[in-house]
Motif scaffolding. Structure first.
Motif, short mmCIF file in Angstrom:
data_model
loop_
_atom_site.label_atom_id
_atom_site.label_comp_id
_atom_site.label_asym_id
_atom_site.label_seq_id
_atom_site.Cartn_x
_atom_site.Cartn_y
_atom_site.Cartn_z
N ARG A 41 12.75 -95.33 11.30
CA ARG A 41 12.52 -94.21 10.39
C ARG A 41 12.13 -94.79 9.04
NH1 ARG A 41 15.56 -89.60 11.58
NH2 ARG A 41 13.59 -88.60 11.98
N ILE A 42 11.03 -94.29 8.48
CA ILE A 42 10.53 -94.73 7.19
C ILE A 42 10.48 -93.54 6.25
CG2 ILE A 42 8.51 -95.64 5.97
CD1 ILE A 42 7.73 -97.09 8.56
N LEU A 43 11.01 -93.71 5.06
CA LEU A 43 10.84 -92.73 4.00
C LEU A 43 9.83 -93.33 3.03
CD1 LEU A 43 14.50 -91.56 3.41
CD2 LEU A 43 12.72 -90.45 4.74
N ALA A 44 8.83 -92.54 2.68
CA ALA A 44 7.74 -93.04 1.86
C ALA A 44 7.25 -91.97 0.90
CB ALA A 44 6.59 -93.51 2.74
N LYS A 45 6.66 -92.39 -0.22
CA LYS A 45 6.09 -91.44 -1.18
C LYS A 45 4.61 -91.74 -1.33
CE LYS A 45 7.50 -94.23 -5.09
NZ LYS A 45 8.25 -94.31 -6.33
N GLU A 46 3.87 -90.70 -1.61
CA GLU A 46 2.42 -90.82 -1.72
C GLU A 46 2.03 -91.57 -2.98
OE1 GLU A 46 -1.55 -88.09 -1.09
OE2 GLU A 46 0.41 -87.16 -1.04
N VAL A 47 1.06 -92.48 -2.84
CA VAL A 47 0.52 -93.24 -3.96
C VAL A 47 -0.70 -92.51 -4.47
CG1 VAL A 47 -0.49 -95.44 -4.65
CG2 VAL A 47 1.33 -95.40 -2.97
N LYS A 48 -0.73 -92.23 -5.77
CA LYS A 48 -1.88 -91.53 -6.35
C LYS A 48 -2.86 -92.50 -6.93
CE LYS A 48 -0.43 -87.38 -5.64
NZ LYS A 48 -1.05 -86.45 -4.84
N VAL A 82 4.62 -87.96 11.31
CA VAL A 82 4.62 -87.97 9.85
C VAL A 82 4.84 -86.55 9.36
CG1 VAL A 82 3.29 -88.53 7.78
CG2 VAL A 82 2.98 -89.90 9.85
N ILE A 83 5.94 -86.36 8.61
CA ILE A 83 6.30 -85.02 8.13
C ILE A 83 6.61 -85.09 6.64
CG2 ILE A 83 7.97 -83.13 8.33
CD1 ILE A 83 8.49 -84.12 11.20
N ALA A 84 6.00 -84.19 5.87
CA ALA A 84 6.34 -84.08 4.44
C ALA A 84 7.68 -83.35 4.36
CB ALA A 84 5.27 -83.31 3.69
N VAL A 85 8.69 -84.00 3.76
CA VAL A 85 10.03 -83.42 3.74
C VAL A 85 10.42 -82.83 2.39
CG1 VAL A 85 10.96 -84.73 5.67
CG2 VAL A 85 11.09 -85.69 3.38
N SER A 86 9.84 -83.33 1.32
CA SER A 86 10.17 -82.74 0.01
C SER A 86 9.03 -83.01 -0.95
CB SER A 86 11.48 -83.31 -0.54
OG SER A 86 11.32 -84.66 -0.90
N GLY A 87 9.01 -82.21 -1.97
CA GLY A 87 7.98 -82.36 -2.99
C GLY A 87 8.51 -81.90 -4.34
N THR A 122 -2.36 -92.84 1.27
CA THR A 122 -1.63 -94.10 1.20
C THR A 122 -0.22 -93.79 0.74
OG1 THR A 122 -3.65 -95.32 0.67
CG2 THR A 122 -1.56 -96.39 0.16
N LEU A 123 0.76 -94.28 1.50
CA LEU A 123 2.16 -94.01 1.22
C LEU A 123 2.87 -95.33 0.92
CD1 LEU A 123 2.95 -91.56 4.17
CD2 LEU A 123 2.03 -91.02 1.91
N GLU A 124 3.70 -95.31 -0.12
CA GLU A 124 4.51 -96.46 -0.50
C GLU A 124 5.87 -96.34 0.18
OE1 GLU A 124 6.33 -97.33 -4.67
OE2 GLU A 124 4.21 -97.88 -4.66
N ILE A 125 6.25 -97.34 0.95
CA ILE A 125 7.51 -97.29 1.68
C ILE A 125 8.67 -97.49 0.72
CG2 ILE A 125 8.90 -98.42 3.46
CD1 ILE A 125 6.26 -99.12 4.88
N THR A 126 9.61 -96.55 0.72
CA THR A 126 10.80 -96.69 -0.11
C THR A 126 11.97 -97.24 0.69
OG1 THR A 126 11.38 -94.37 0.25
CG2 THR A 126 10.14 -94.89 -1.74
N THR A 127 12.05 -96.89 1.98
CA THR A 127 13.09 -97.45 2.84
C THR A 127 12.64 -97.37 4.30
OG1 THR A 127 15.45 -97.39 3.37
CG2 THR A 127 14.37 -95.29 3.11
N ALA A 128 13.09 -98.34 5.09
CA ALA A 128 12.81 -98.36 6.53
C ALA A 128 14.08 -98.80 7.23
CB ALA A 128 11.66 -99.32 6.83
N TYR A 129 14.51 -98.01 8.21
CA TYR A 129 15.76 -98.34 8.88
C TYR A 129 15.75 -97.86 10.33
CZ TYR A 129 16.96 -93.45 7.91
OH TYR A 129 16.96 -92.09 7.86
#
Length: 105
Positions: free
Chosen positions: A98-105, A39-44, A81-88
């Motif tokens: 590979r899953i791209l996800a954004k943090e749920v606040k 799990v790596i934070a790639v952008s913010g 908790t992360l919301e999945i935006t795409t999985a491929y």
């Protein structure tokens, strides 16, 4: 995929519609499976909202291939908790997911 790089434990969650005590339909997030992943934070980024500044963090999650992961799901890792935006499947060989996800606040 080297197992040593999969140092985070993630739990995939699926939303299930249930009725609460007042009869309202709400989404309850139930665990599907727990796996090891990278799990790596790639952008913010930050944006202004009515309640103040809101941070948006995008995570890149890599794990061994698992069928059935969709953007309707969430995952938990390290108290987040992360919301999945795409999985491929990046290679098409069903070896990794590979899953791209954004943090749920």
């Amino acid at each position: 995929m080297r197992a040593g790089k999969l140092r985070h434990r993630i739990t995939l969650l699926r939303g299930v519609k249930v009725h609460n005590r007042t009869g309202e339909e709400v989404t309850e997030w139930q665990p599907v499976t727990t796996r090891r992943a990278s799990v790596i934070a790639v952008s913010g980024s930050e944006s202004d909202a009515d309640q103040g500044t809101v941070a948006h963090i995008v995570y890149d999650v890599l794990l061994r291939y698992l069928d059935g992961v969709t953007s309707d799901m969430r995952l938990q890792t390290g108290g987040k908790t992360l919301e999945i935006t795409t999985a491929y499947d990046p290679t098409g060989k069903r070896a990794q997911l590979r899953i791209l996800a954004k943090e749920v606040k």
